[in-house]
Write a protein that holds these residues in place. Structure first.
Motif, short mmCIF file in Angstrom:
data_model
loop_
_atom_site.label_atom_id
_atom_site.label_comp_id
_atom_site.label_asym_id
_atom_site.label_seq_id
_atom_site.Cartn_x
_atom_site.Cartn_y
_atom_site.Cartn_z
N ILE A 22 43.96 51.99 37.58
CA ILE A 22 44.24 50.77 38.18
C ILE A 22 45.25 50.17 37.38
N ILE A 23 46.47 49.98 37.74
CA ILE A 23 47.49 49.44 36.72
C ILE A 23 47.44 47.64 36.92
N ASP A 24 47.54 47.47 35.61
CA ASP A 24 47.83 45.82 35.64
C ASP A 24 49.34 45.54 35.34
N PRO A 25 50.18 45.08 36.13
CA PRO A 25 51.63 45.24 36.28
C PRO A 25 52.16 44.09 34.97
N ILE A 26 50.97 43.25 34.73
CA ILE A 26 51.56 42.45 33.71
C ILE A 26 51.28 42.93 32.28
N LYS A 27 49.98 43.47 32.05
CA LYS A 27 49.57 44.15 30.82
C LYS A 27 50.12 45.41 30.74
N ASP A 28 50.34 46.31 31.63
CA ASP A 28 50.67 47.57 31.49
C ASP A 28 51.96 48.06 31.49
N LEU A 29 52.97 47.24 32.07
CA LEU A 29 54.29 47.36 32.24
C LEU A 29 55.24 46.39 31.61
N ARG A 30 56.50 46.89 31.44
CA ARG A 30 57.51 46.03 31.00
C ARG A 30 59.04 46.52 31.31
N PRO A 31 59.72 45.47 31.59
CA PRO A 31 61.04 45.82 32.22
C PRO A 31 61.92 46.31 31.01
N VAL A 32 62.65 47.32 30.85
CA VAL A 32 63.45 47.71 29.75
C VAL A 32 64.81 48.28 30.33
N CYS A 33 66.05 48.21 29.57
CA CYS A 33 67.06 48.82 30.21
C CYS A 33 66.94 50.29 29.78
N PRO A 34 67.92 51.12 30.37
CA PRO A 34 67.81 52.74 30.18
C PRO A 34 67.87 53.10 28.77
N ASN A 35 68.93 52.34 28.23
CA ASN A 35 69.10 52.78 26.45
C ASN A 35 67.93 52.37 25.78
N CYS A 36 67.08 51.35 25.80
CA CYS A 36 65.76 51.07 25.19
C CYS A 36 64.68 51.89 25.73
N HIS A 37 64.67 52.21 26.93
CA HIS A 37 63.87 53.22 27.51
C HIS A 37 64.00 54.61 27.07
N ALA A 38 65.10 55.11 26.69
CA ALA A 38 65.11 56.35 26.16
C ALA A 38 64.75 56.37 24.91
#
Length: 253
Positions: free
Chosen positions: A213-229
């Protein structure tokens, strides 16, 4: 004739296309219709249609995986015409059966499953540049595939299920700024950058290997493709804080 990403009801289409009253409804309400040698395809995503049918229509990156009517097959003339790419196919989608449809562009049939019923077709949208970061290479919908490269090397690629609603809830909370470098695609690139961002799982689902079960606030973060890489440049992944430190102090590691 239609504006990309604009919303339309069936009544809007009748008016724009000047469809006579006696030719309205019918096939227009069953998922796809041919009119004046153009096809109009209507796709519910993550929600049953008003007829009660619920197919696994979904985005895979910029491509749309779509299912035809219940008994449709590639032997039917209408389906043969759809996958021939000899006709304009105008594609409309929605995620709520009470809402209008969003115009996604003209589709090219990339591939289809010969033996499936209902027929399954993968569409590429060719009218404009699309940016759909819901699916990225590290985490894409479920299935085991074996890919062959050249003549000898076998590569097994595991795919893992992702939840588009979790992504939506995450960006509604955090916005579309990269949580590491604060890059804003809309500000830097204009309209084409609107609502473009990757969403990073703080614990990669490819490492969990089971449903959770994902908690979208605790488990996820928006990041740009560069930082994601950069986050995924190490195994285990760098944390958001570690990449922020790398960015702010290049000699800190």
């Amino acid at each position: 004739m239609f504006t990309l990403n604009a919303q339309y009801t069936k009544k809007d289409l009748y008016r724009i296309l000047k469809v006579p009253t006696e030719k309205q409804r019918g096939n227009w309400n069953t998922g796809y219709n041919r009119y004046n040698d153009n096809f109009y395809l209507f796709c519910n995503i993550d929600v049953p249609g008003r007829t009660g049918h619920d197919y696994n229509n979904r985005w895979e990156g910029n491509n749309l995986v779509w299912y035809g009517k219940g008994r449709s097959t590639t032997s039917q003339k209408t389906i043969k015409d759809l996958i021939s790419n000899n006709f304009n196919v105008y594609i409309f989608t929605r995620k709520n059966s009470d809402n209008p449809f969003t115009f996604e562009g003209k589709g090219i049939a990339l591939n289809y499953k010969e033996s499936s019923s209902p027929v399954e077709i993968t569409w590429s949208l060719r009218m404009e540049l699309h940016n759909r970061p819901e699916t990225i290479p590290e985490e894409i919908p479920v299935e085991d595939k074996i890919l062959w490269e050249g003549n000898s090397q076998k590569i097994r690629v595991n795919k893992y299920e992702r939840n588009p609603q979790a992504r939506k809830d995450c960006v509604e909370h955090y916005g579309y700024l990269c949580q590491v470098c604060k890059f804003d695609f809309k500000k830097e690139y204009g309209e084409i950058g609107r609502e473009f961002i990757h969403v990073h799982h703080l614990t990669p689902i490819s490492g969990i290997k089971k449903g959770y079960i994902i908690d979208p606030i605790k488990d996820l973060r928006p990041v740009c493709p560069n930082c994601h890489a950069i986050i995924h440049k190490r195994n285990p992944c760098f944390t958001i804080a570690e990449v922020l430190l790398l960015l702010n102090n290049a000699t800190g590691f």
